[in-house]
Design a protein around this motif. Structure first.
Motif, PDB file in Angstrom:
ATOM      1  N   SER A 119       0.818  -1.221   0.000  1.00 20.71           N
ATOM      2  CA  SER A 119       0.000   0.000   0.000  1.00 20.71           C
ATOM      3  C   SER A 119       0.848   1.266   0.000  1.00 20.71           C
ATOM      4  N   SER A 120       2.051   1.168   0.564  1.00 20.57           N
ATOM      5  CA  SER A 120       2.963   2.312   0.551  1.00 20.57           C
ATOM      6  C   SER A 120       4.380   1.801   0.310  1.00 20.57           C
ATOM      7  N   PRO A 121       5.195   2.555  -0.424  1.00 19.59           N
ATOM      8  CA  PRO A 121       6.557   2.094  -0.729  1.00 19.59           C
ATOM      9  C   PRO A 121       7.424   2.052   0.518  1.00 19.59           C
ATOM     10  N   PRO A 122       8.378   1.126   0.559  1.00 21.61           N
ATOM     11  CA  PRO A 122       9.276   1.044   1.720  1.00 21.61           C
ATOM     12  C   PRO A 122      10.270   2.198   1.710  1.00 21.61           C
ATOM     13  N   PRO A 123      10.852   2.521   2.867  1.00 25.50           N
ATOM     14  CA  PRO A 123      11.862   3.589   2.898  1.00 25.50           C
ATOM     15  C   PRO A 123      13.103   3.179   2.122  1.00 25.50           C
ATOM     16  N   GLY A 124      13.735   4.137   1.484  1.00 28.07           N
ATOM     17  CA  GLY A 124      14.934   3.853   0.712  1.00 28.07           C
ATOM     18  C   GLY A 124      16.148   3.643   1.601  1.00 28.07           C
ATOM     19  N   PRO A 125      17.234   3.091   1.034  1.00 24.28           N
ATOM     20  CA  PRO A 125      18.457   2.866   1.817  1.00 24.28           C
ATOM     21  C   PRO A 125      19.128   4.181   2.183  1.00 24.28           C
ATOM     22  N   PRO A 126      19.903   4.204   3.245  1.00 24.07           N
ATOM     23  CA  PRO A 126      20.628   5.430   3.619  1.00 24.07           C
ATOM     24  C   PRO A 126      21.542   5.891   2.493  1.00 24.07           C
ATOM     25  N   VAL A 127      21.610   7.208   2.326  1.00 24.20           N
ATOM     26  CA  VAL A 127      22.450   7.774   1.275  1.00 24.20           C
ATOM     27  C   VAL A 127      23.911   7.382   1.496  1.00 24.20           C
ATOM     28  N   THR A 130      26.065   0.960   1.035  1.00 26.09           N
ATOM     29  CA  THR A 130      26.304  -0.036  -0.016  1.00 26.09           C
ATOM     30  C   THR A 130      25.036  -0.293  -0.826  1.00 26.09           C
ATOM     31  N   GLU A 131      23.906  -0.391  -0.112  1.00 27.14           N
ATOM     32  CA  GLU A 131      22.623  -0.625  -0.804  1.00 27.14           C
ATOM     33  C   GLU A 131      22.272   0.547  -1.698  1.00 27.14           C
ATOM     34  N   TRP A 132      22.612   1.754  -1.268  1.00 28.75           N
ATOM     35  CA  TRP A 132      22.315   2.946  -2.059  1.00 28.75           C
ATOM     36  C   TRP A 132      23.097   2.931  -3.370  1.00 28.75           C
ATOM     37  N   PHE A 133      24.393   2.564  -3.305  1.00 26.68           N
ATOM     38  CA  PHE A 133      25.203   2.482  -4.520  1.00 26.68           C
ATOM     39  C   PHE A 133      24.709   1.363  -5.442  1.00 26.68           C
TER      40      PHE A 133
END
Length: 420
Positions: free
Chosen positions: A240-248, A251-254
């Motif tokens: 129903s709502s998107p999950p929060p993004g990885p920290p800027v 490693t997940e962000w890159f």
């Protein structure tokens, strides 16, 4: 006595029968033996190919319909009467298939031949949507000019009927032969790419007004592929709502911004050191490539319009469906039925057929609503790590581009689902 079940395969824009070679091979292997006194015979439509595909859905449909009727007569002479008909169209071929059905219905073909399967693969049933991007806006302006009559019909800017409606809207009208004929088919199944189809996006191929896959890397959608017919999606779930993004800078962000698709089209993908030379020459190659492409499209469109002028001047045009329907539309103009040219005003307040902003026009929304009233079965392919999945879903050219083989699971699912 064994009767014939005729399957007609229709290729897409700029296409030829070779593009459906894998589809032909797979369905022929799966249905090699007669079943219930029916033997499969496959017709690869040939008369509307290459630059002839510029001439419009209607003229392409007239050619293919004549090809089908000729094939039926040939099989009749051989003592193999056609008692069942199925049609599978790829891309533009799906629209041509729907037009062909209108011709056959109008001629009473289905009085003696049973319509069984109608399938499309990556077909723009709603025409080509206009996305809020510079490239999409540019193509919506250039497409109708560079792709001749077909381009006008793709973008629904043609005034095909005497009352000014575009052809695709007429084909989605329940009161017209195209829709009535299509509704006779016992099994209607359409296949669409979820992602990476820059030619025919999901919304128009799947006849949907919302695209849950457009932001699949960020919206938290979970996708389970069919282990037997991968890359077919077995099931998906959108939160129903998107999950929060990885920290800027994590490693997940890159990894999120890691390049997953080739930068260059397949014919320019080479190994080191040739790839570096190609990258360095892009400032020269790209303007040259674009210029040559525009010149080719312009010349092909001009040739198409010259052909169309000759076709319209032929003496027997009164027999063509476009002229038959023109007479019917004129006859219906003064009837007390609702004015379909000015159909219901569908806007964002109607939640069921609310479209993502700037994608589908009111005409396209009306078409989606009408076509979804048919008993459609929808299948979705999830083909990643390719620049354009449009050719991959049909295994269009596995000899030159081995990665097209990734779409084989879709073709096998289509063949298994085909009712002989």
């Amino acid at each position: 006595m064994t009767s014939t079940h005729l399957l007609v395969l229709i290729h897409g824009m700029w296409g030829n029968p070779a593009h459906l070679a894998e589809a032909h091979r797979i369905v022929s292997e799966h249905h090699s033996e007669p079943k219930d006194d029916f033997q499969l015979d496959v017709l690869l439509a040939e008369t509307n190919r290459d630059e002839s595909t510029y001439d419009g859905i209607d003229w392409g449909g007239e050619r293919v319909a004549e090809e089908i009727l000729s094939k039926v007569k040939e099989l009749e002479r051989l003592g193999r009467p056609v008692k069942r008909l199925s049609i599978t169209g790829y891309s533009l071929g799906g629209l041509i298939g729907r037009y062909v059905i209108g011709i056959l219905y109008q001629q009473g073909f289905f009085d003696t031949v049973e319509p069984i399967n109608f399938n499309t693969i990556a077909t723009p049933h709603l025409g080509l949507p206009r996305y809020p991007s510079v490239l999409s806006r540019l193509m919506s302006r250039l497409g109708p000019k560079l792709l001749s009559r077909t381009g006008e019909q793709f973008y629904c800017v043609d005034r095909w009927s005497p009352r000014g409606r575009p052809l695709l809207e007429v084909m989605a009208d329940p009161e017209r032969a195209f829709y009535k004929g299509l509704s006779l088919f016992q099994h209607i199944r359409i296949y669409a790419n979820a992602v990476n189809d820059i030619t025919v996006p999901y919304v128009t191929a799947a006849i949907e007004t919302q695209d849950p896959f457009s932001d699949h890397e960020n919206n938290g959608i979970t996708i389970k592929l069919d282990p037997t017919y991968e890359p077919r999606i077995e099931i998906y779930e959108l939160p129903s709502s998107p999950p929060p993004g990885p920290p800027v800078l994590s490693t997940e962000w890159f990894q999120k911004y890691k390049l997953r698709k080739p930068l260059l089209p397949p014919f320019l993908q080479r190994q080191f050191p040739w790839n570096m030379l190609i990258y360095l020459s892009i400032p020269v190659i790209m303007p040259l490539f674009v210029s040559l492409t525009l010149i080719h499209f312009t010349l092909a469109s001009r040739s198409s319009r010259a052909r169309l002028k000759l076709l319209e001047e032929e003496e027997n045009q009164g027999q063509k469906l476009i002229h038959i329907l023109a007479e019917l539309e004129n006859e219906m103009q003064n009837e007390s039925t609702p004015d379909l040219d000015n159909g219901p005003n569908i806007n964002s307040s109607e939640q069921q057929y609310d479209s993502q902003p700037g994608i589908l026009s009111p005409v396209q929304l009306r078409m989606a609503k009408s076509l979804n009233e048919l008993p459609l079965k929808k299948e979705v392919a999830f083909i990643t790590e390719v620049r354009n999945s449009h050719a991959t879903i049909i295994c269009r050219d596995i000899k030159r581009f081995p990665f097209h083989q990734r779409g084989e699971g879709i073709l096998r699912h289509w063949a298994v689902s085909f009712i002989l």
